[in-house]
Design a protein around this motif. Structure first.
Motif, short mmCIF file in Angstrom:
data_model
loop_
_atom_site.label_atom_id
_atom_site.label_comp_id
_atom_site.label_asym_id
_atom_site.label_seq_id
_atom_site.Cartn_x
_atom_site.Cartn_y
_atom_site.Cartn_z
N GLY A 54 6.84 4.77 -6.05
CA GLY A 54 5.83 5.61 -5.41
C GLY A 54 6.17 5.77 -3.94
N LYS A 55 5.25 6.25 -3.16
CA LYS A 55 5.45 6.37 -1.71
C LYS A 55 4.90 5.11 -1.06
CE LYS A 55 4.54 9.19 2.32
NZ LYS A 55 3.78 10.32 2.87
N ILE A 56 5.80 4.23 -0.62
CA ILE A 56 5.42 2.94 -0.05
C ILE A 56 5.10 3.13 1.43
CG2 ILE A 56 6.19 0.57 0.39
CD1 ILE A 56 7.11 1.07 -2.59
N SER A 57 3.89 2.74 1.82
CA SER A 57 3.45 2.87 3.22
C SER A 57 3.57 1.56 3.99
CB SER A 57 2.00 3.34 3.28
OG SER A 57 1.86 4.59 2.69
N SER A 58 3.18 0.45 3.34
CA SER A 58 3.23 -0.83 4.05
C SER A 58 3.35 -1.99 3.08
CB SER A 58 1.99 -1.02 4.93
OG SER A 58 0.85 -1.23 4.14
N VAL A 59 3.85 -3.09 3.64
CA VAL A 59 3.95 -4.35 2.91
C VAL A 59 3.48 -5.43 3.87
CG1 VAL A 59 5.50 -5.99 1.78
CG2 VAL A 59 5.94 -3.53 1.59
N ALA A 60 2.52 -6.24 3.43
CA ALA A 60 1.99 -7.29 4.31
C ALA A 60 1.92 -8.60 3.53
CB ALA A 60 0.61 -6.91 4.81
N TYR A 61 2.46 -9.65 4.13
CA TYR A 61 2.36 -10.98 3.54
C TYR A 61 1.03 -11.59 3.95
CZ TYR A 61 7.30 -10.98 2.33
OH TYR A 61 8.51 -10.69 1.78
N THR A 62 0.47 -12.40 3.07
CA THR A 62 -0.74 -13.16 3.38
C THR A 62 -0.42 -14.63 3.23
OG1 THR A 62 -1.54 -13.08 1.12
CG2 THR A 62 -2.23 -11.30 2.56
N ASP A 63 -1.13 -15.46 3.99
CA ASP A 63 -0.88 -16.90 3.94
C ASP A 63 -1.40 -17.53 2.67
OD1 ASP A 63 0.36 -16.90 6.39
OD2 ASP A 63 -1.49 -17.31 7.48
N ARG A 64 -2.45 -16.95 2.11
CA ARG A 64 -3.07 -17.54 0.94
C ARG A 64 -2.82 -16.69 -0.30
NH1 ARG A 64 -9.02 -18.65 3.23
NH2 ARG A 64 -8.34 -19.39 5.25
N ARG A 65 -2.86 -17.36 -1.42
CA ARG A 65 -2.83 -16.65 -2.69
C ARG A 65 -4.17 -15.95 -2.86
NH1 ARG A 65 0.96 -18.50 -6.58
NH2 ARG A 65 -0.54 -18.08 -8.21
N ILE A 66 -4.17 -14.78 -3.44
CA ILE A 66 -5.40 -14.05 -3.67
C ILE A 66 -6.17 -14.75 -4.79
CG2 ILE A 66 -6.40 -11.86 -4.40
CD1 ILE A 66 -3.41 -11.83 -2.31
N LYS A 67 -7.37 -15.21 -4.49
CA LYS A 67 -8.15 -15.94 -5.49
C LYS A 67 -9.43 -15.19 -5.85
CE LYS A 67 -6.46 -20.47 -4.23
NZ LYS A 67 -6.74 -21.78 -3.71
N GLU A 68 -9.96 -14.45 -4.90
CA GLU A 68 -11.23 -13.78 -5.14
C GLU A 68 -11.00 -12.30 -5.39
OE1 GLU A 68 -14.07 -14.55 -2.06
OE2 GLU A 68 -13.27 -16.56 -1.74
N THR B 131 0.84 -1.19 0.00
CA THR B 131 0.00 0.00 0.00
C THR B 131 0.88 1.24 0.00
OG1 THR B 131 -0.16 0.09 2.41
CG2 THR B 131 -1.87 -1.15 1.25
N GLY B 132 0.31 2.34 -0.48
CA GLY B 132 1.04 3.59 -0.53
C GLY B 132 0.30 4.63 -1.32
N GLU B 133 1.04 5.57 -1.89
CA GLU B 133 0.47 6.64 -2.69
C GLU B 133 1.21 6.72 -4.02
OE1 GLU B 133 0.64 10.30 -0.49
OE2 GLU B 133 -0.13 9.33 1.31
N GLN B 134 0.49 7.02 -5.06
CA GLN B 134 1.05 7.17 -6.40
C GLN B 134 1.91 5.97 -6.80
OE1 GLN B 134 3.01 10.98 -6.06
NE2 GLN B 134 1.14 12.07 -6.58
#
Length: 90
Positions: A62-76, A42-45
């Motif tokens: 861009g301006k990086i605000s956060s990076v978060a890992y998820t356990d699952r692959r994004i499917k939906e 997440t971030g801006e621009q």
């Protein structure tokens, strides 16, 4: 298995390895699938400077605000779009 890495330079440039695909992207967030799980940036621009799926390489600027890992692959993708809609309503 190859090592996965992520580098962030001055919160303005992010380089990520082992990217399988990008599910969704706009100027405020990016969701990608890695070989082992998913990631949200997440971030801006935000801008995809480079996406090479053959190499598994992603470069975001861009301006990086956060990076978060998820356990699952994004499917939906619908689930992702609901999250974006909720953010825009705030």
């Amino acid at each position: 298995m190859d090592n996965h890495y992520i580098t962030i330079e001055n919160r303005e440039k992010l380089t990520l390895s082992q990217v399988a695909d990008v599910d969704a992207f706009d100027e405020e967030s990016l969701w990608a699938n890695l070989k082992d799980g998913g990631i949200e940036i997440t971030g801006e621009q935000l801008n995809i400077e480079k996406l090479d799926l053959a190499e598994g390489m992603l470069v975001v600027t861009g301006k990086i605000s956060s990076v978060a890992y998820t356990d699952r692959r994004i499917k939906e993708k619908g689930r992702f779009l609901k999250k974006i809609s909720a953010r825009q309503e705030k």
